[in-house]
Scaffold this motif. Sequence first.
Motif, mmCIF file in Angstrom:
data_model
loop_
_atom_site.group_PDB
_atom_site.id
_atom_site.type_symbol
_atom_site.label_atom_id
_atom_site.label_comp_id
_atom_site.label_asym_id
_atom_site.label_seq_id
_atom_site.Cartn_x
_atom_site.Cartn_y
_atom_site.Cartn_z
ATOM 1 N N ASN A 53 0.875 -1.214 -0.105
ATOM 2 C CA ASN A 53 -0.035 -0.132 -0.144
ATOM 3 C C ASN A 53 0.830 1.093 0.041
ATOM 4 O O ASN A 53 0.482 2.029 0.829
ATOM 5 C CB ASN A 53 -0.939 0.158 1.155
ATOM 6 C CG ASN A 53 -2.271 -0.303 0.964
ATOM 7 O OD1 ASN A 53 -2.746 -0.614 -0.460
ATOM 8 N ND2 ASN A 53 -3.135 -0.520 1.780
ATOM 9 N N ASP A 55 3.214 2.679 1.512
ATOM 10 C CA ASP A 55 4.039 3.042 2.440
ATOM 11 C C ASP A 55 4.066 2.321 3.696
ATOM 12 O O ASP A 55 4.595 2.484 4.731
ATOM 13 C CB ASP A 55 3.846 4.517 2.967
ATOM 14 C CG ASP A 55 2.580 4.681 3.698
ATOM 15 O OD1 ASP A 55 1.897 3.684 3.427
ATOM 16 O OD2 ASP A 55 2.463 5.691 4.212
ATOM 17 N N THR A 56 3.534 1.081 3.628
ATOM 18 C CA THR A 56 3.430 0.236 4.875
ATOM 19 C C THR A 56 4.378 -1.212 4.717
ATOM 20 O O THR A 56 4.379 -1.870 3.736
ATOM 21 C CB THR A 56 1.775 -0.609 4.834
ATOM 22 O OG1 THR A 56 0.901 0.717 4.825
ATOM 23 C CG2 THR A 56 1.952 -1.207 6.218
ATOM 24 N N PRO A 57 5.539 -0.864 5.626
ATOM 25 C CA PRO A 57 6.393 -1.997 5.437
ATOM 26 C C PRO A 57 5.832 -3.414 6.077
ATOM 27 O O PRO A 57 5.164 -3.266 7.216
ATOM 28 C CB PRO A 57 7.547 -1.660 6.113
ATOM 29 C CG PRO A 57 7.203 -0.541 7.083
ATOM 30 C CD PRO A 57 6.003 -0.008 6.519
ATOM 31 N N TYR A 135 -1.310 -1.039 -5.890
ATOM 32 C CA TYR A 135 -0.410 -0.949 -4.577
ATOM 33 C C TYR A 135 -0.805 -2.075 -3.763
ATOM 34 O O TYR A 135 0.087 -2.258 -2.722
ATOM 35 C CB TYR A 135 -0.028 0.445 -3.891
ATOM 36 C CG TYR A 135 -1.224 1.323 -3.550
ATOM 37 C CD1 TYR A 135 -2.048 0.574 -2.426
ATOM 38 C CD2 TYR A 135 -1.566 2.377 -4.070
ATOM 39 C CE1 TYR A 135 -3.055 1.066 -1.921
ATOM 40 C CE2 TYR A 135 -2.630 3.058 -3.568
ATOM 41 C CZ TYR A 135 -3.539 2.387 -2.508
ATOM 42 O OH TYR A 135 -4.558 2.902 -2.014
ATOM 43 N N LYS B 28 -8.496 4.673 -4.295
ATOM 44 C CA LYS B 28 -8.755 5.256 -3.291
ATOM 45 C C LYS B 28 -10.111 4.843 -2.663
ATOM 46 O O LYS B 28 -10.731 4.248 -3.156
ATOM 47 C CB LYS B 28 -9.133 6.555 -3.838
ATOM 48 C CG LYS B 28 -8.248 7.518 -4.623
ATOM 49 C CD LYS B 28 -8.419 8.837 -4.810
ATOM 50 C CE LYS B 28 -7.660 9.398 -5.903
ATOM 51 N NZ LYS B 28 -7.521 9.032 -7.151
ATOM 52 N N GLY B 82 -1.790 -3.262 7.667
ATOM 53 C CA GLY B 82 -2.314 -1.785 8.007
ATOM 54 C C GLY B 82 -2.292 -1.665 9.608
ATOM 55 O O GLY B 82 -1.931 -0.838 10.365
ATOM 56 N N ASN B 85 0.818 -2.002 11.122
ATOM 57 C CA ASN B 85 1.792 -0.934 11.002
ATOM 58 C C ASN B 85 1.148 0.200 11.856
ATOM 59 O O ASN B 85 2.172 0.988 12.412
ATOM 60 C CB ASN B 85 1.889 -0.282 9.564
ATOM 61 C CG ASN B 85 3.043 0.345 9.244
ATOM 62 O OD1 ASN B 85 2.948 1.349 8.859
ATOM 63 N ND2 ASN B 85 4.264 -0.412 9.165
ATOM 64 N N ARG B 89 3.348 2.351 14.684
ATOM 65 C CA ARG B 89 3.462 3.851 14.442
ATOM 66 C C ARG B 89 2.968 4.500 15.563
ATOM 67 O O ARG B 89 3.352 5.528 15.946
ATOM 68 C CB ARG B 89 2.532 4.192 13.081
ATOM 69 C CG ARG B 89 3.273 4.358 12.031
ATOM 70 C CD ARG B 89 2.718 4.922 10.892
ATOM 71 N NE ARG B 89 3.357 4.897 9.773
ATOM 72 C CZ ARG B 89 3.318 5.898 8.658
ATOM 73 N NH1 ARG B 89 2.575 7.040 9.124
ATOM 74 N NH2 ARG B 89 3.755 5.882 7.559
ATOM 75 N N LEU B 174 -8.881 0.088 0.665
ATOM 76 C CA LEU B 174 -7.740 -0.269 1.262
ATOM 77 C C LEU B 174 -6.862 1.193 1.488
ATOM 78 O O LEU B 174 -6.797 1.989 0.652
ATOM 79 C CB LEU B 174 -6.527 -1.166 0.296
ATOM 80 C CG LEU B 174 -7.202 -2.661 0.276
ATOM 81 C CD1 LEU B 174 -6.488 -3.423 -0.551
ATOM 82 C CD2 LEU B 174 -6.966 -3.064 1.763
ATOM 83 N N LEU B 175 -6.335 1.444 2.898
ATOM 84 C CA LEU B 175 -5.814 2.604 3.123
ATOM 85 C C LEU B 175 -4.313 2.452 3.106
ATOM 86 O O LEU B 175 -3.820 1.448 3.561
ATOM 87 C CB LEU B 175 -6.357 3.004 4.626
ATOM 88 C CG LEU B 175 -7.745 3.715 4.600
ATOM 89 C CD1 LEU B 175 -8.602 2.534 4.471
ATOM 90 C CD2 LEU B 175 -7.782 4.439 5.833
ATOM 91 N N SER B 176 -3.699 3.547 2.857
ATOM 92 C CA SER B 176 -2.180 3.546 3.273
ATOM 93 C C SER B 176 -1.832 3.719 4.663
ATOM 94 O O SER B 176 -2.939 4.202 5.432
ATOM 95 C CB SER B 176 -1.499 4.446 2.301
ATOM 96 O OG SER B 176 -1.684 5.905 3.125
ATOM 97 N N SER B 177 -0.990 3.526 5.380
ATOM 98 C CA SER B 177 -0.689 3.685 6.653
ATOM 99 C C SER B 177 -0.888 4.921 7.276
ATOM 100 O O SER B 177 -1.327 5.310 8.389
ATOM 101 C CB SER B 177 0.317 2.822 7.242
ATOM 102 O OG SER B 177 1.527 3.165 6.988
ATOM 103 N N SER B 178 -0.322 5.996 6.387
ATOM 104 C CA SER B 178 -0.519 7.312 6.728
ATOM 105 C C SER B 178 -1.924 7.803 6.631
ATOM 106 O O SER B 178 -2.600 8.493 7.622
ATOM 107 C CB SER B 178 0.197 8.187 5.807
ATOM 108 O OG SER B 178 1.320 7.585 5.026
ATOM 109 N N GLU B 179 -2.740 7.160 5.720
ATOM 110 C CA GLU B 179 -4.048 7.546 5.515
ATOM 111 C C GLU B 179 -4.694 6.891 7.083
ATOM 112 O O GLU B 179 -5.615 7.740 7.640
ATOM 113 C CB GLU B 179 -4.654 6.883 4.401
ATOM 114 C CG GLU B 179 -4.185 7.816 3.311
ATOM 115 C CD GLU B 179 -4.587 7.185 2.082
ATOM 116 O OE1 GLU B 179 -4.589 7.826 0.762
ATOM 117 O OE2 GLU B 179 -4.620 5.696 1.862
#
Lengths: 553, 189
Positions: A53, A55-57, A135, B28, B82, B85, B89, B174-179
């Motif tokens: 995704n 940026d998720t390691p 991704y 998105k 996710g 992570n 964080r 699906l979300l990125s981990s910053s999202e």
Amino acid sequence: MLILPLIFCLTTSAASKATTVEPGLPDKALHFGEKMYREGLLPSGEAMQAYVNGDTPAPGTSFTCISCHLRSGLGSIEGGINTPPTTGKYLFEKPEPINLTKYRHFDPSRPVYTDASFAAMLRGGVDPAGRVLNYVMPRYHLHDDDMAILIRYLKRLSSTFSPGVTEQELHLATVITEPGNAEAEFYYRALQTLIAQKNNMVKSFGKEPRKTRMAEAMLMSREAAFKRIVVKKWVLTGPPDTWRAQLEQHYRKEPVFALIGGFSAGSWQPVHQFSEEHQIPCLLPVTDFPVISDNDWYTLYFSKGLFQEGAAAARYLLRETDGHDRGAVIQIVDDTVSAKALRDGFNSVWDNGGATAARTILLTPGTSLQVIFQQNKGATFVCWTGNHALAKLSEALLAGYGLRHIASYGYLGSTIYSLPPKARSSLFITYPYRLPHQEKNYDAYVNSVSSVLHPSTPQQVRLLKQAYAVYQVLSQALIDLKGSYYRDALLDVIGMNMAPGMGMGLVLDTTFPLYERFSFGPGQRYASKGCYIVQLTDEKNPGLINRSDWVIH
Amino acid sequence: MALRIIPILLTLVMTAGSFTHASASDVKYKRSIESYTMPDVTLINQDGKKVRFRDMMASNRLIAVDFIFGTCTTICPVLSAGYANLQQRLGPDLNKVHLVSISIDPENDTPKVMKEYLKRYRAKPGWDFLTGSRNDIDAVMKAFDAYIPNKMAHYPLTLIRSSQNGSWVRLFGLLSSSEFLAECRKAGL
């Protein structure tokens, strides 16, 4: 309107040539490549590093290639995400449009990969056409050496069809371990009858072009509509330690694509081992003694057999006595493999359940069940004894020493119905099937076979239903396989498409006879995971009432 | 045979429309604010302990909920990476967020399977995986308007319960981990 487009996409079936080459691992690099692909482990033993995704390691061990591209490398579709194949043929040779399953058609417009563009894609997520990949496909940081090993593996992955497939026929075998065993014979005939009905369909399709087109469209698979299925019978004789050599001999003579059905009144272990080592799928043998394993891949079982009943008994007891003084729990086992399987299942749950250890007493021919009960008044007795001891069990139950008693339907069989009413009230029975009054609604499923074979005992009805389940799983798998005759792909499609509640096509987890729920998921190897705890009713011809849900957590 | 052909046709009709080819441009996620009523059911966690679901959902910690199963492919690994992570964080704020994964394969997802799953994703305390009877799980899925009758509908869904006012943010996709972290912040982290 719906059928037309289907016919078009069906006409380009990729698979029909026969071959006898088996995928194997002739060298160490391939072995390492397999570890990377399946387990996410580098040759050094460290986890591959993946980024998901964006940026998720994530450690590659939770993001193995097989969790999306599956073991065969033919890819998957899940949650609207379409994962393409990742086999050498598809990546490094001129990609032809292929139909993988009824929902997945690939016509990659990108140029073929070179080793260098593959490495760039795996690291940076951009394909040779310059497209940035979704991704969900992780980016992997791999050194050149490791990359080369993975590429070598992919070039070999699902590169030649598995044995047992010809233009017109699919060759399978049923392993029967008891020559002359009436149940085994009946079961084999049931399976043959179902297969013959399918083959007759194939014949009639072949005669009329209009029917042919309909069949193709409806079944969504030329393969299921047009291939004759040939089931050989492999009979094993003598003691189990001689079976392996016999299996090898059969296999040399008849290199089949897969084993289906199968029957053993005793151990299945040697056949299981054979399947595992030759990488031959074995679909749903009838046995009380499936091999219990978290990782083995090739044999699909109806359930965990008697082991599962033992485990259900332990779960039930733990749940019922949660928060109470449990008192003594004593397993009484006779000297048989059945009792051992029940006890192993029981212990597998009980020993992790936080309760005090359960004692085990071996019932030798000289000892009396009633005396054991008397010496341990007020205990819970888990009686893993067979129907030869039913009269004794009945007497001991009537004497009323125990707090509660548990027995196994799988081990005792329908003889339990003969227990006198007074002996029933403290007896709880593990029952691994749908309850009889509900099961009646499923009898019609097997009409087409029962009208030919006229089953006369409850066991025969059960065997018919099991044969029917084998046939259903096989038919659905052949449809989903869409001519990709790789053994691992057969198991991949069963795992994906028979996942719970995911009924696509013929098969729903709630519409199998015999089992309340029947499903596989990716990598799952035991279809029925449930078991009821039941009691006999008071009537003269007792029925069963359930004292637990189908699944006992 | 006639009997068997009909269901195939039906499933085709049902699924043909729902299938879309994923590509980089359409991943998105969709976001909405919802209010849900939690069913009063008892579920089982990865340690085999009983959990009153309604009580768990009424805590004043921030809660995230997703639907997965132990052997699921593709989207579960992504959702769970996710979660893992986010825990990483959060650092010292780890215990301000309660992550909950609910099994949609309760038959296979025993405490043992769930515990191993969490271990595989290096889950820290504060991430629970829940299973239960088929009826109770169905009730939970329905309460979140997330009932998943077939696989084609198993879309990635994450729900976050605000620690401030108890409302739910529904995140579809699906979300990125910053999202994901940003959504947690918005919900009161």
